[in-house]
Design an enzyme around this catalytic site. Structure first.
Site, PDB file in Angstrom:
ATOM      1  N   GLY A  15       0.834  -1.200   0.000  1.00 24.04           N
ATOM      2  CA  GLY A  15       0.000   0.000   0.000  1.00 24.04           C
ATOM      3  C   GLY A  15       0.865   1.244   0.000  1.00 24.04           C
ATOM      4  O   GLY A  15       2.047   1.203   0.346  1.00 24.04           O
ATOM      5  N   GLY A  17       0.456   5.723   0.565  1.00 28.60           N
ATOM      6  CA  GLY A  17      -0.295   6.943   0.768  1.00 28.60           C
ATOM      7  C   GLY A  17       0.486   8.132   0.266  1.00 28.60           C
ATOM      8  O   GLY A  17       1.486   7.991  -0.455  1.00 28.60           O
ATOM      9  N   VAL A  22       3.430   1.164   2.797  1.00 27.08           N
ATOM     10  CA  VAL A  22       3.171   0.065   3.720  1.00 27.08           C
ATOM     11  C   VAL A  22       3.720  -1.217   3.097  1.00 27.08           C
ATOM     12  O   VAL A  22       3.460  -1.508   1.918  1.00 27.08           O
ATOM     13  CB  VAL A  22       1.670  -0.092   4.021  1.00 27.08           C
ATOM     14  CG1 VAL A  22       1.449  -1.216   5.026  1.00 27.08           C
ATOM     15  CG2 VAL A  22       1.099   1.220   4.558  1.00 27.08           C
ATOM     16  N   LYS A  36       4.743   0.412   8.151  1.00 27.20           N
ATOM     17  CA  LYS A  36       4.429   1.662   7.457  1.00 27.20           C
ATOM     18  C   LYS A  36       5.598   2.609   7.665  1.00 27.20           C
ATOM     19  O   LYS A  36       5.941   2.955   8.799  1.00 27.20           O
ATOM     20  CB  LYS A  36       3.142   2.264   8.029  1.00 27.20           C
ATOM     21  CG  LYS A  36       2.696   3.551   7.367  1.00 27.20           C
ATOM     22  CD  LYS A  36       1.356   4.006   7.949  1.00 27.20           C
ATOM     23  CE  LYS A  36       0.835   5.248   7.266  1.00 27.20           C
ATOM     24  NZ  LYS A  36      -0.496   5.653   7.818  1.00 27.20           N
ATOM     25  N   ASP A 130     -11.401   9.025   9.631  1.00 20.35           N
ATOM     26  CA  ASP A 130     -11.367   8.612   8.228  1.00 20.35           C
ATOM     27  C   ASP A 130     -11.942   7.211   8.060  1.00 20.35           C
ATOM     28  O   ASP A 130     -11.338   6.351   7.399  1.00 20.35           O
ATOM     29  CB  ASP A 130      -9.942   8.681   7.680  1.00 20.35           C
ATOM     30  CG  ASP A 130      -9.903   8.712   6.149  1.00 20.35           C
ATOM     31  OD1 ASP A 130     -10.967   8.928   5.526  1.00 20.35           O
ATOM     32  OD2 ASP A 130      -8.810   8.521   5.588  1.00 20.35           O
TER      33      ASP A 130
END
Length: 276
Positions: A15, A17, A22, A36, A130
């Site tokens: 992942g 961002g 991640v 992360k 979120d």
């Protein structure tokens, strides 16, 4: 890619961002974890470091069967990182398009467990801020809430202003769009929108321009067609325009388990500290 970080062997990126990536990794005992780490270009950025520190402080307070656990982390490392419980499964945002909406008892169990996750976060004195399909990992009908990147202690000062959107816009509560501070009621609104998406495969306030989506949120124009009862009634209650009129997450979990808890229904919450 750097192969080790903080004693963890990185296996591959899973992942990414705006400021961090991640990785699936193995710890010293050979167990799978998620690491992360800040992207190299953000390592020296004070705001990125402060955000990671806040994330660790917030997630470290939460204990829940339905929230990914914080295991370790070091903001002062050469490449700052946090170590999280690895949660197998698929983000709801990917699961529904691939396999279709959740239905029947599976939807009810999903909605209840996600409400428990949010209640556990609130009980720890934290606001997630979120809750959205991209931040809920699903395995079967079991959700796990992840990504505390913008989480915040309840009641702590928050920098907000009209026009500043923090979070996933299509799932934000109207008061956040108007520049008000986040509260437990804001997370509850996002729970409702996420559950509506799980039931229908559609964001309840539609797609398209940010302006159009925010306008429909502010007007309360949710498309809940296809959300079955009793889930639909609870979603409507959790999407009430006034935060003080929304039920608590723990109440929603109880309502999905059986009869509504006595004397604590959505209509009885005004003036009882919903904004925490």
């Amino acid at each position: 890619m750097r192969r080790r970080l903080g004693g963890h062997r990185l296996l591959g990126e899973i992942g990414r961002g705006s400021t961090s990536a991640v990785y699936l990794a193995l710890d010293a005992q050979g167990r799978e974890v998620a690491v992360k780490a800040l992207l190299p270009e953000f390592v020296g950025e004070p705001e990125a470091l402060n955000r990671m520190a806040r994330e660790m402080a917030a997630q470290g307070r939460v204990r829940s069967a339905y929230v990914a656990r914080l295991l370790d982390g070091l903001v002062t490392a050469e490449r700052p990182f946090v170590v999280l419980e690895y949660v197998p499964g698929t983000p709801l945002a990917d699961l529904v398009p691939a396999y279709g909406p959740l239905t029947g008892d599976r939807l009810v169990r999903f909605a209840r467990r996600l409400a428990i996750a949010i209640a556990d976060v609130h009980d720890a004195g934290v606001l997630h801020r979120d809750v959205a399909p991209g931040n809920v990992i699903v395995q079967g009908d079991r959700p796990t809430l992840i990504d505390f990147g913008i989480a915040h202690p309840a009641g702590a000062p928050q920098i907000t202003r009209r026009g500043m959107v923090v979070g996933t816009p299509a799932y934000l509560a109207p008061e956040l769009i108007e520049g008000e501070v986040a509260t437990v009621a804001s997370d509850v609104f996002s729970w409702a929108s996420t559950v509506a998406y799980a039931a229908t495969g559609r964001p309840p306030f539609g797609r398209g321009s940010l302006h159009g989506v925010c306008f429909r949120i502010l007007r309360g124009e949710a498309d809940l067609d296809g959300v079955p009862e009793p889930v639909a009634g609870l979603v409507r209650a959790a999407q009430r325009r006034d935060p003080a009129d929304r039920p608590r997450a723990r109440w929603l979990a109880g309502a999905l388990a059986g009869p509504a808890p006595h004397g604590d229904g959505p209509d009885r919450l005004r003036g009882r500290g919903v904004a925490a």
